[in-house]
Design a protein around this motif. Structure first.
Motif, PDB file in Angstrom:
ATOM      1  N   THR A 132       0.861  -1.191   0.000  1.00 14.27           N
ATOM      2  CA  THR A 132       0.000   0.000   0.000  1.00 14.27           C
ATOM      3  C   THR A 132       0.892   1.233   0.000  1.00 14.27           C
ATOM      4  O   THR A 132       1.830   1.327   0.800  1.00 14.27           O
ATOM      5  N   VAL A 133       0.601   2.137  -0.905  1.00 14.87           N
ATOM      6  CA  VAL A 133       1.316   3.414  -0.978  1.00 14.87           C
ATOM      7  C   VAL A 133       0.311   4.514  -0.671  1.00 14.87           C
ATOM      8  O   VAL A 133      -0.681   4.680  -1.387  1.00 14.87           O
ATOM      9  N   SER A 134       0.566   5.251   0.407  1.00 16.34           N
ATOM     10  CA  SER A 134      -0.356   6.288   0.875  1.00 16.34           C
ATOM     11  C   SER A 134       0.237   7.668   0.646  1.00 16.34           C
ATOM     12  O   SER A 134       1.366   7.819   0.146  1.00 16.34           O
ATOM     13  N   ALA A 135      -0.502   8.686   1.068  1.00 16.10           N
ATOM     14  CA  ALA A 135      -0.009  10.063   0.980  1.00 16.10           C
ATOM     15  C   ALA A 135       1.284  10.242   1.763  1.00 16.10           C
ATOM     16  O   ALA A 135       2.142  11.054   1.388  1.00 16.10           O
ATOM     17  N   ASP A 136       1.432   9.479   2.845  1.00 13.39           N
ATOM     18  CA  ASP A 136       2.619   9.615   3.687  1.00 13.39           C
ATOM     19  C   ASP A 136       3.858   8.981   3.086  1.00 13.39           C
ATOM     20  O   ASP A 136       4.971   9.186   3.585  1.00 13.39           O
ATOM     21  N   ASP A 137       3.685   8.212   2.010  1.00  8.12           N
ATOM     22  CA  ASP A 137       4.801   7.458   1.438  1.00  8.12           C
ATOM     23  C   ASP A 137       5.439   8.125   0.229  1.00  8.12           C
ATOM     24  O   ASP A 137       6.404   7.593  -0.332  1.00  8.12           O
ATOM     25  N   VAL A 138       4.893   9.267  -0.191  1.00 12.82           N
ATOM     26  CA  VAL A 138       5.414   9.923  -1.392  1.00 12.82           C
ATOM     27  C   VAL A 138       5.701  11.394  -1.124  1.00 12.82           C
ATOM     28  O   VAL A 138       5.128  12.005  -0.222  1.00 12.82           O
ATOM     29  N   THR A 139       6.590  11.927  -1.931  1.00  8.87           N
ATOM     30  CA  THR A 139       6.877  13.364  -1.879  1.00  8.87           C
ATOM     31  C   THR A 139       5.902  14.144  -2.745  1.00  8.87           C
ATOM     32  O   THR A 139       5.428  15.211  -2.367  1.00  8.87           O
ATOM     33  N   TYR A 140       5.604  13.583  -3.907  1.00 14.59           N
ATOM     34  CA  TYR A 140       4.721  14.241  -4.868  1.00 14.59           C
ATOM     35  C   TYR A 140       3.502  13.363  -5.118  1.00 14.59           C
ATOM     36  O   TYR A 140       3.630  12.181  -5.433  1.00 14.59           O
ATOM     37  N   SER A 141       2.330  13.933  -5.003  1.00 18.40           N
ATOM     38  CA  SER A 141       1.104  13.163  -5.204  1.00 18.40           C
ATOM     39  C   SER A 141       0.599  13.319  -6.637  1.00 18.40           C
ATOM     40  O   SER A 141       1.126  14.102  -7.425  1.00 18.40           O
ATOM     41  N   LYS A 142      -0.426  12.570  -6.955  1.00 17.20           N
ATOM     42  CA  LYS A 142      -1.020  12.600  -8.292  1.00 17.20           C
ATOM     43  C   LYS A 142      -1.423  14.035  -8.655  1.00 17.20           C
ATOM     44  O   LYS A 142      -1.915  14.752  -7.797  1.00 17.20           O
ATOM     45  N   PRO A 143      -1.172  14.473  -9.886  1.00 18.76           N
ATOM     46  CA  PRO A 143      -0.863  13.694 -11.095  1.00 18.76           C
ATOM     47  C   PRO A 143       0.594  13.302 -11.295  1.00 18.76           C
ATOM     48  O   PRO A 143       0.943  12.786 -12.341  1.00 18.76           O
ATOM     49  N   ASP A 144       1.466  13.561 -10.325  1.00 15.09           N
ATOM     50  CA  ASP A 144       2.817  13.037 -10.409  1.00 15.09           C
ATOM     51  C   ASP A 144       2.745  11.499 -10.377  1.00 15.09           C
ATOM     52  O   ASP A 144       1.917  10.932  -9.653  1.00 15.09           O
ATOM     53  N   PRO A 145       3.606  10.813 -11.110  1.00 22.15           N
ATOM     54  CA  PRO A 145       3.524   9.349 -11.182  1.00 22.15           C
ATOM     55  C   PRO A 145       4.122   8.619  -9.984  1.00 22.15           C
ATOM     56  O   PRO A 145       4.060   7.379  -9.920  1.00 22.15           O
ATOM     57  N   GLU A 146       4.693   9.339  -9.018  1.00 26.23           N
ATOM     58  CA  GLU A 146       5.438   8.695  -7.941  1.00 26.23           C
ATOM     59  C   GLU A 146       4.641   7.602  -7.231  1.00 26.23           C
ATOM     60  O   GLU A 146       5.175   6.527  -6.923  1.00 26.23           O
ATOM     61  N   THR A 147       3.359   7.848  -6.958  1.00 24.33           N
ATOM     62  CA  THR A 147       2.541   6.867  -6.226  1.00 24.33           C
ATOM     63  C   THR A 147       2.507   5.528  -6.947  1.00 24.33           C
ATOM     64  O   THR A 147       2.740   4.472  -6.334  1.00 24.33           O
ATOM     65  N   PHE A 148       2.224   5.543  -8.236  1.00 27.47           N
ATOM     66  CA  PHE A 148       2.096   4.295  -8.982  1.00 27.47           C
ATOM     67  C   PHE A 148       3.457   3.671  -9.298  1.00 27.47           C
ATOM     68  O   PHE A 148       3.596   2.443  -9.315  1.00 27.47           O
ATOM     69  N   VAL A 149       4.454   4.494  -9.550  1.00 25.24           N
ATOM     70  CA  VAL A 149       5.801   3.964  -9.788  1.00 25.24           C
ATOM     71  C   VAL A 149       6.309   3.238  -8.549  1.00 25.24           C
ATOM     72  O   VAL A 149       6.873   2.141  -8.643  1.00 25.24           O
ATOM     73  N   LYS A 150       6.059   3.815  -7.387  1.00 28.04           N
ATOM     74  CA  LYS A 150       6.503   3.188  -6.145  1.00 28.04           C
ATOM     75  C   LYS A 150       5.723   1.898  -5.876  1.00 28.04           C
ATOM     76  O   LYS A 150       6.302   0.902  -5.429  1.00 28.04           O
ATOM     77  N   ALA A 151       4.421   1.905  -6.153  1.00 27.66           N
ATOM     78  CA  ALA A 151       3.618   0.694  -5.957  1.00 27.66           C
ATOM     79  C   ALA A 151       4.112  -0.442  -6.845  1.00 27.66           C
ATOM     80  O   ALA A 151       4.188  -1.601  -6.411  1.00 27.66           O
ATOM     81  N   ALA A 152       4.456  -0.123  -8.090  1.00 27.95           N
ATOM     82  CA  ALA A 152       4.981  -1.134  -9.001  1.00 27.95           C
ATOM     83  C   ALA A 152       6.334  -1.646  -8.523  1.00 27.95           C
ATOM     84  O   ALA A 152       6.596  -2.857  -8.518  1.00 27.95           O
ATOM     85  N   GLU A 153       7.176  -0.734  -8.104  1.00 26.25           N
ATOM     86  CA  GLU A 153       8.517  -1.098  -7.638  1.00 26.25           C
ATOM     87  C   GLU A 153       8.446  -2.021  -6.422  1.00 26.25           C
ATOM     88  O   GLU A 153       9.131  -3.050  -6.360  1.00 26.25           O
ATOM     89  N   LEU A 154       7.604  -1.671  -5.452  1.00 31.41           N
ATOM     90  CA  LEU A 154       7.473  -2.487  -4.245  1.00 31.41           C
ATOM     91  C   LEU A 154       6.834  -3.838  -4.535  1.00 31.41           C
ATOM     92  O   LEU A 154       7.036  -4.806  -3.790  1.00 31.41           O
ATOM     93  N   SER A 155       6.067  -3.897  -5.631  1.00 30.66           N
ATOM     94  CA  SER A 155       5.440  -5.164  -6.041  1.00 30.66           C
ATOM     95  C   SER A 155       6.372  -6.016  -6.890  1.00 30.66           C
ATOM     96  O   SER A 155       6.041  -7.161  -7.214  1.00 30.66           O
ATOM     97  N   GLY A 156       7.505  -5.452  -7.272  1.00 28.49           N
ATOM     98  CA  GLY A 156       8.449  -6.178  -8.099  1.00 28.49           C
ATOM     99  C   GLY A 156       7.998  -6.332  -9.531  1.00 28.49           C
ATOM    100  O   GLY A 156       8.319  -7.326 -10.191  1.00 28.49           O
ATOM    101  N   GLU A 166      -8.692   3.596 -11.664  1.00 25.20           N
ATOM    102  CA  GLU A 166      -8.820   4.962 -11.169  1.00 25.20           C
ATOM    103  C   GLU A 166     -10.213   5.511 -11.410  1.00 25.20           C
ATOM    104  O   GLU A 166     -10.949   5.006 -12.255  1.00 25.20           O
ATOM    105  N   ASP A 167     -10.552   6.568 -10.670  1.00 25.62           N
ATOM    106  CA  ASP A 167     -11.814   7.265 -10.883  1.00 25.62           C
ATOM    107  C   ASP A 167     -11.606   8.733 -11.180  1.00 25.62           C
ATOM    108  O   ASP A 167     -12.562   9.441 -11.489  1.00 25.62           O
ATOM    109  N   ASN A 168     -10.347   9.208 -11.095  1.00 25.14           N
ATOM    110  CA  ASN A 168     -10.075  10.641 -11.193  1.00 25.14           C
ATOM    111  C   ASN A 168      -9.132  10.942 -12.356  1.00 25.14           C
ATOM    112  O   ASN A 168      -8.144  10.218 -12.551  1.00 25.14           O
ATOM    113  N   PRO A 169      -9.397  11.994 -13.124  1.00 21.66           N
ATOM    114  CA  PRO A 169      -8.504  12.336 -14.230  1.00 21.66           C
ATOM    115  C   PRO A 169      -7.054  12.551 -13.798  1.00 21.66           C
ATOM    116  O   PRO A 169      -6.128  12.195 -14.539  1.00 21.66           O
ATOM    117  N   LYS A 170      -6.839  13.125 -12.626  1.00 23.03           N
ATOM    118  CA  LYS A 170      -5.473  13.329 -12.147  1.00 23.03           C
ATOM    119  C   LYS A 170      -4.779  11.999 -11.901  1.00 23.03           C
ATOM    120  O   LYS A 170      -3.571  11.861 -12.124  1.00 23.03           O
TER     121      LYS A 170
END
Length: 217
Positions: A132-156, A166-170
């Motif tokens: 799980t990647v939350s607001a507390d786990d990233v420096t930049y939130s959506k629409p920055d890709p950091e949240t999803f890039v980190k989730a993929a990385e941690l999932s290998g 997703e439900d939001n354009p951002k």
């Protein structure tokens, strides 16, 4: 595909109207801001602190004040939504099927852990989501890709092997920047709100949509 990355609010549970009402209450009743429900809705992306800074400007609140406002907003949201807490139709079966096919799953959300825990634990679905990647786990939130890039990385898993729900354009924009395709659940936004985002595979109303079976073939 090797992994499904899920946004949470509005994507797994249909709760965005409750967030909107909680924020509108905080902004107008507590903070005296003249803002409509519709304009409040448009500001609901990224971290809670970022919403406050967009509405009031940077420096208006201290970090401590924003943290307290964020917690109060989430308390109001949870109190109102708890009696209605359930997965979007078809999602329980979809998660089971994905698990049976060995597809990794992760949460990539701008929500704070307090809200993520509220949903995963009360619905007993935490076992599906080792990452799980939350607001507390990233420096930049959506629409920055950091949240999803980190989730993929941690999932290998490589970004190109992920599908984002997703439900939001951002959020879809964040997936695009991460090099990921997206499936959009139309709980809060209509298709026209996603114009110019070429990475969308399908718009669905819920997880009973027959298109989703193609993901397992």
């Amino acid at each position: 595909m090797k992994a499904f990355l899920f946004d949470l609010n509005g994507t797994m549970i249909d709760d965005m109207d409750y967030h909107n009402r909680a924020w509108h209450s905080i902004l107008t009743e507590d903070l005296g801001k003249k803002i409509s429900m519709e304009d409040t809705k448009l500001q609901m992306y990224g971290k809670n602190s970022e919403l406050l800074e967009r509405v009031f400007g940077k420096g208006h609140f201290s970090d401590e004040q924003m943290d307290e406002l964020s917690k109060e907003k989430e308390r109001r949201y949870q109190l109102a939504f708890r009696p209605h807490l359930k997965l979007i139709a078809g999602l329980d079966t979809f998660l089971q099927t994905a698990e049976q096919h060995g597809i990794k799953m992760a949460i990539g959300s701008a929500a704070i852990p307090f809200n993520i825990d509220f949903i995963l634990d009360n619905l007993n679905i935490r076992h599906y989501f080792p990452v799980t990647v939350s607001a507390d786990d990233v420096t930049y939130s959506k629409p920055d890709p950091e949240t999803f890039v980190k989730a993929a990385e941690l999932s290998g898993v490589k970004p190109g092997d992920c599908i984002v729900f997703e439900d939001n354009p951002k959020g879809v924009e964040a997936a695009l920047k991460a090099g990921m395709k997206a499936i959009v659940i139309t709980t809060m936004h209509e298709e026209r709100d996603f114009e110019g985002l070429p990475n969308i595979l399908k718009f669905i109303e819920d997880y009973n949509d027959p298109y989703l079976q193609q993901l397992f073939s």
